[in-house]
Motif scaffolding. Structure first.
Motif, mmCIF file in Angstrom:
data_model
loop_
_atom_site.group_PDB
_atom_site.id
_atom_site.type_symbol
_atom_site.label_atom_id
_atom_site.label_comp_id
_atom_site.label_asym_id
_atom_site.label_seq_id
_atom_site.Cartn_x
_atom_site.Cartn_y
_atom_site.Cartn_z
ATOM 1 N N GLY A 10 0.810 -1.208 0.000
ATOM 2 C CA GLY A 10 0.000 0.000 0.000
ATOM 3 C C GLY A 10 0.839 1.251 0.000
ATOM 4 O O GLY A 10 2.056 1.207 -0.198
ATOM 5 N N LEU A 11 0.170 2.366 0.230
ATOM 6 C CA LEU A 11 0.804 3.687 0.252
ATOM 7 C C LEU A 11 0.866 4.176 1.689
ATOM 8 O O LEU A 11 -0.174 4.238 2.365
ATOM 9 C CB LEU A 11 0.002 4.659 -0.612
ATOM 10 C CG LEU A 11 0.399 6.132 -0.543
ATOM 11 C CD1 LEU A 11 1.823 6.333 -1.065
ATOM 12 C CD2 LEU A 11 -0.589 6.980 -1.335
ATOM 13 N N VAL A 12 2.061 4.497 2.149
ATOM 14 C CA VAL A 12 2.244 5.006 3.503
ATOM 15 C C VAL A 12 3.182 6.210 3.469
ATOM 16 O O VAL A 12 3.817 6.477 2.454
ATOM 17 C CB VAL A 12 2.818 3.929 4.456
ATOM 18 C CG1 VAL A 12 1.843 2.769 4.616
ATOM 19 C CG2 VAL A 12 4.177 3.449 3.954
ATOM 20 N N GLN A 13 3.273 6.894 4.589
ATOM 21 C CA GLN A 13 4.196 8.021 4.700
ATOM 22 C C GLN A 13 5.504 7.552 5.328
ATOM 23 O O GLN A 13 5.545 6.541 6.045
ATOM 24 C CB GLN A 13 3.574 9.126 5.543
ATOM 25 C CG GLN A 13 2.359 9.774 4.902
ATOM 26 C CD GLN A 13 1.854 10.960 5.709
ATOM 27 O OE1 GLN A 13 2.061 11.039 6.911
ATOM 28 N NE2 GLN A 13 1.199 11.893 5.032
ATOM 29 N N ALA A 14 6.542 8.302 5.077
ATOM 30 C CA ALA A 14 7.833 7.994 5.680
ATOM 31 C C ALA A 14 7.695 7.962 7.202
ATOM 32 O O ALA A 14 7.034 8.825 7.791
ATOM 33 C CB ALA A 14 8.872 9.027 5.263
ATOM 34 N N GLY A 15 8.309 6.932 7.806
ATOM 35 C CA GLY A 15 8.218 6.761 9.244
ATOM 36 C C GLY A 15 7.111 5.821 9.689
ATOM 37 O O GLY A 15 7.100 5.359 10.836
ATOM 38 N N ASP A 16 6.193 5.529 8.789
ATOM 39 C CA ASP A 16 5.085 4.619 9.101
ATOM 40 C C ASP A 16 5.533 3.164 9.080
ATOM 41 O O ASP A 16 6.661 2.849 8.680
ATOM 42 C CB ASP A 16 3.945 4.811 8.104
ATOM 43 C CG ASP A 16 3.151 6.074 8.376
ATOM 44 O OD1 ASP A 16 2.283 6.409 7.538
ATOM 45 O OD2 ASP A 16 3.391 6.737 9.410
ATOM 46 N N SER A 17 4.605 2.298 9.479
ATOM 47 C CA SER A 17 4.847 0.848 9.456
ATOM 48 C C SER A 17 3.861 0.176 8.507
ATOM 49 O O SER A 17 2.764 0.695 8.261
ATOM 50 C CB SER A 17 4.678 0.257 10.859
ATOM 51 O OG SER A 17 5.626 0.783 11.757
ATOM 52 N N LEU A 18 4.270 -0.967 8.011
ATOM 53 C CA LEU A 18 3.420 -1.733 7.099
ATOM 54 C C LEU A 18 3.813 -3.198 7.203
ATOM 55 O O LEU A 18 4.998 -3.517 7.391
ATOM 56 C CB LEU A 18 3.617 -1.248 5.662
ATOM 57 C CG LEU A 18 2.626 -1.701 4.595
ATOM 58 C CD1 LEU A 18 1.234 -1.145 4.895
ATOM 59 C CD2 LEU A 18 3.097 -1.217 3.222
ATOM 60 N N GLY A 19 2.825 -4.095 7.109
ATOM 61 C CA GLY A 19 3.116 -5.519 7.162
ATOM 62 C C GLY A 19 2.722 -6.207 5.873
ATOM 63 O O GLY A 19 1.693 -5.884 5.281
ATOM 64 N N LEU A 20 3.553 -7.119 5.427
ATOM 65 C CA LEU A 20 3.278 -7.930 4.247
ATOM 66 C C LEU A 20 3.107 -9.390 4.666
ATOM 67 O O LEU A 20 3.757 -9.847 5.614
ATOM 68 C CB LEU A 20 4.416 -7.843 3.231
ATOM 69 C CG LEU A 20 4.811 -6.463 2.733
ATOM 70 C CD1 LEU A 20 5.950 -6.581 1.713
ATOM 71 C CD2 LEU A 20 3.639 -5.732 2.132
ATOM 72 N N SER A 21 2.252 -10.090 3.942
ATOM 73 C CA SER A 21 2.049 -11.518 4.186
ATOM 74 C C SER A 21 2.201 -12.276 2.882
ATOM 75 O O SER A 21 1.923 -11.746 1.805
ATOM 76 C CB SER A 21 0.644 -11.767 4.750
ATOM 77 O OG SER A 21 0.445 -11.109 5.969
ATOM 78 N N CYS A 22 2.606 -13.511 2.995
ATOM 79 C CA CYS A 22 2.729 -14.372 1.826
ATOM 80 C C CYS A 22 2.278 -15.773 2.230
ATOM 81 O O CYS A 22 2.791 -16.334 3.210
ATOM 82 C CB CYS A 22 4.166 -14.405 1.321
ATOM 83 S SG CYS A 22 4.473 -15.604 0.004
#
Length: 123
Positions: A10-22
């Motif tokens: 997705g789209l996030v801002q610098a400093g944010d967190s994001l999780g990916l799954s596979c």
């Protein structure tokens, strides 16, 4: 035949967190590590992180201390938690499974690839 399906980009801002799954469908052998590579426009696909069946991990220097890879109890799922995201983390992230992961960081000859998920970090 093994298929890998990623989710969570997705789209996030610098400093944010994001999780990916596979999630891997089909039978992932105990010999196969799973991991993540990424490819930015105009650049080669590069290693990000990988984990073995026994949970040995390896990270690219550029993500150490910010990204964390883990594997589900069923062993056919791998997660990538990305914290303190930077603009330069922007890329298509690909899930991979291969007998040489996590010990090799090469994208050449990988047994299985996912279709990729876009991660965009705005500065």
């Amino acid at each position: 035949q093994v298929q890998l399906v990623e989710s969570g980009g997705g789209l996030v801002q610098a400093g944010d967190s994001l999780g990916l799954s596979c999630v891997a469908s089909g039978r992932i052998l105990k010999t196969h590590g799973m991991g993540w590579f990424r490819q930015a426009p105009g650049q080669e696909r590069e290693f990000v992180a990988a984990i073995s069946w026994t949970k040995v991990t390896r990270y690219a220097d550029s993500v150490k201390g910010r990204f964390s890879i883990s594997r589900g109890n069923a062993k056919n799922t791998v997660y990538l938690q990305m914290n303190s995201l930077k603009f330069e983390d922007t890329a298509v992230y690909y899930c991979a499974a291969d007998v040489d992961l996590p010990y090799s960081g090469s994208s050449k000859g990988i047994d299985y690839w996912g279709q990729g998920t876009q991660v965009t970090v705005s500065s």
